[in-house]
Design an enzyme around this catalytic site. Structure first.
Site, PDB file in Angstrom:
ATOM      1  N   GLY A 135       4.106  10.240  -6.573  1.00  0.00           N
ATOM      2  CA  GLY A 135       4.371  11.675  -6.662  1.00  0.00           C
ATOM      3  C   GLY A 135       5.793  12.061  -6.324  1.00  0.00           C
ATOM      4  O   GLY A 135       6.092  13.244  -6.198  1.00  0.00           O
ATOM      5  N   GLY A 146       6.245   6.246  -8.236  1.00  0.00           N
ATOM      6  CA  GLY A 146       7.579   6.829  -8.337  1.00  0.00           C
ATOM      7  C   GLY A 146       8.311   6.510  -9.617  1.00  0.00           C
ATOM      8  O   GLY A 146       9.457   6.917  -9.790  1.00  0.00           O
ATOM      9  N   LYS A 155      -9.995   6.585  -9.289  1.00  0.00           N
ATOM     10  CA  LYS A 155      -9.621   6.352  -7.892  1.00  0.00           C
ATOM     11  C   LYS A 155     -10.747   6.739  -6.948  1.00  0.00           C
ATOM     12  O   LYS A 155     -11.390   7.778  -7.116  1.00  0.00           O
ATOM     13  CB  LYS A 155      -8.381   7.183  -7.532  1.00  0.00           C
ATOM     14  CG  LYS A 155      -7.085   6.661  -8.135  1.00  0.00           C
ATOM     15  CD  LYS A 155      -5.911   7.473  -7.617  1.00  0.00           C
ATOM     16  CE  LYS A 155      -4.624   7.198  -8.381  1.00  0.00           C
ATOM     17  NZ  LYS A 155      -4.057   5.883  -8.083  1.00  0.00           N
ATOM     18  N   ARG A 213      10.025  -6.040  -4.075  1.00  0.00           N
ATOM     19  CA  ARG A 213      10.938  -7.055  -3.546  1.00  0.00           C
ATOM     20  C   ARG A 213      10.375  -7.720  -2.298  1.00  0.00           C
ATOM     21  O   ARG A 213      10.540  -8.923  -2.088  1.00  0.00           O
ATOM     22  CB  ARG A 213      12.300  -6.439  -3.227  1.00  0.00           C
ATOM     23  CG  ARG A 213      13.207  -6.305  -4.430  1.00  0.00           C
ATOM     24  CD  ARG A 213      14.663  -6.178  -3.983  1.00  0.00           C
ATOM     25  NE  ARG A 213      15.575  -6.061  -5.099  1.00  0.00           N
ATOM     26  CZ  ARG A 213      16.052  -7.099  -5.788  1.00  0.00           C
ATOM     27  NH1 ARG A 213      15.684  -8.337  -5.468  1.00  0.00           N
ATOM     28  NH2 ARG A 213      16.881  -6.912  -6.784  1.00  0.00           N
TER      29      ARG A 213
END
Lengths: 309, 210
Positions: free
Chosen positions: A170, A231, A98, A182
């Site tokens: 996280g 998540g 990252k 969605r």
């Protein structure tokens, strides 16, 4: 076509003209090879080994997993190059790392280290609050997060070869990942119905280039693969987002903040591969021990997904 | 005709699209019962360590091995080539490979992603000019047995354009090989619109190739 081999030739003598590296095809090609797989956040070589043993298609090197970034606060930056090199030595699967949003110097370092993919990530503290990295300038491909279709197309216009829905990293809470996935896929479905004047309106409302809007409208998909992040904590979470239309998943804190990372990692790999087979997802979900505790989105002080412009 | 595509992980849909273009039926294979009655099978690109693990956990490793040993025609691209090779350098000790083509391959043998490349490739016996080949962290063939037919190879300058020096790579490096009903490519014909290599595989199955 003058030098076309004839049907009577039987043995290759060797060829390979026009060799090029760093093309869009080659950069996006690696993302295609990761489809149906799980990319796991790791902070050191030991975790990378656990991830590879569990069947990860790639590992993501970062200095702290997102739940620790939340808990500890402070500025989150690119990993120490020594840690990244240690991870590269430890595993044979692709190694991603990252960089902060807009921090092209961190990205240059990651390219010098020859990481396989760079994640310009909202999980780290942004370095620039207006500009993202010009990703066309790099040989190494980039993945970027997006919460909606406009954000995804802006990142692609900047050169991203892979999009991941952001979710809320996280938290161990899949609700934001579902919302973003969605949103992106729902808008794509609507866009395919748009006529040309409506496509211009979509481009304006999405703040995205009309050429990319047209491409999505006619193909019914993003021009690059769409993975899901942020998540995910259980095999069922992976099966959910894969059924919604994600092509692969990123799992961060969900693995190494659980009680039995090796088993959970493997279970999520199997659930991602067999996402349509509830018997298998049920089987691998048994007896995994507690998942990470998780957080309600309403209680968060910082929403990482809001970072990115 | 129906060709299976091992669909545990990787670029399955590109192979399915290629077969659809040729009017050939494709069946994703994720469970042992899906192997029944196939005319051939494709092992797609992906991560070979992941696919190897999933073959075991899905209880496909043994039944697929039996079908292949019994002569089911197979086309392996990139990770699929590794699964079919006889010897793997730099693999994991627990990595599944079927040893159906007499090759030694090195995983990621051309280097990391920054060294992934595309180029034009002349294929022996293929009409219509070179194919455009995309190599992604590709396996590199290091040894070729006598029973293997090398259909395409890279000249040393295409393997390592920086190397004008003499070295161990002076021989062309095989990238498309065949041994009886086993066809393997180190690159990804499924990532381009050229369907000739998939057609070659279909012809192999039909037994009508030259």
């Amino acid at each position: 076509m003058d030098d076309a081999p004839t049907a009577t030739e039987t043995t290759a003598t060797g060829s390979g003209s026009g060799r090029v590296t760093g093309t869009f095809t080659v950069k996006r090609g690696l993302a295609d090879m990761l489809r149906g797989g799980v990319i796991m956040d790791v902070v050191n070589a030991e975790q990378a080994k656990v991830a590879e043993d569990a069947g990860a298609v790639a590992v993501m090197a970062l200095e702290r997993v997102p739940s620790d970034i939340r808990a500890q606060g402070g500025v989150a930056r690119m990993s120490d190059p020594a840690l990244i090199e240690g991870i590269q030595e430890a595993v044979t699967v692709p190694v991603m790392a990252k960089a902060r949003i807009g921090h092209f110097a961190e990205a240059q370092i990651l390219q010098a280290l020859e990481v396989d993919y760079i994640d310009e990530s909202e999980v780290l503290t942004p370095a620039d609050e207006a500009h993202h990295i010009d990703k066309w300038a790099f040989q190494v491909p980039f993945v970027c997060g997006a919460t909606n279709l406009g954000e995804a197309l802006r990142r692609i216009s900047e050169g991203a070869c892979l999009i991941r829905s952001k979710g809320e990293a996280g938290t161990g809470n899949v609700v934001e990942a579902v919302r973003h996935l969605r949103s992106i896929l729902g808008d794509i479905r609507q866009l395919t119905q748009a006529d040309e004047p409506e496509r211009y309106r979509w481009a304006k409302e999405l703040s995205a280039p009309i050429e990319l809007v047209r491409e999505v409208a006619s193909s019914g998909r993003l021009p690059v693969p769409l993975f899901c992040a942020g998540g995910l904590a259980t095999p069922a979470d992976a099966a959910l987002v894969m059924q919604l239309g994600a092509e692969a998943v990123f799992v961060g804190s969900g693995i190494f903040k659980s009680d039995d990372p090796a088993r959970r990692a493997r279970a999520i790999v199997e659930a991602t591969a067999h996402f349509e087979d509830a018997q298998i997802v049920a089987k691998v979900s048994r007896g995994l021990g507690p998942a990470m505790a998780g957080l309600e989105i309403g209680t968060l002080e910082t929403r990482l997904a809001d970072r990115g412009w | 005709m129906e060709i299976g595509i091992l669909a545990l992980q990787g670029d399955v849909s590109e192979h399915a699209a290629a077969l659809a273009d040729l009017g050939v039926g494709a069946r994703p294979v994720r469970r042992p019962d899906q192997l029944a009655g196939l005319d051939g099978i494709i092992l797609p690109g992906g991560e070979s360590t992941t696919v190897s693990m999933l073959l075991e956990s899905s209880e496909l490793a043994e039944p697929l091995g039996k079908e292949l040993a019994a002569g089911l025609p197979v086309f392996g691209t990139c990770a699929g080539m590794i699964l079919l090779a006889d010897r793997i350098a730099d693999g994991r000790p627990d990595q599944r490979h079927y040893g159906l083509i007499d090759l030694a391959v090195r995983r990621n043998g051309y280097g990391r992603q920054t060294q992934s490349f595309e180029c034009d490739l002349e294929v022996a016996g293929l009409e219509g000019g070179p194919v455009h080949a995309v190599f992604i962290r590709a396996p590199r063939v290091e040894e070729v047995g006598p029973a293997v037919e090398v259909l395409a190879a890279l000249v040393p300058s295409a393997v390592d354009p920086g190397a004008g020096r003499a070295g161990p790579d002076l021989d062309p490096v095989p990238v498309l090989c065949r041994q009886e009903g086993v066809l393997v490519a180190a690159f990804h014909p499924e990532l381009t619109a050229d369907r000739r290599l998939h057609r070659m595989f279909v012809s192999m199955i039909e037994g009508t190739e030259h």
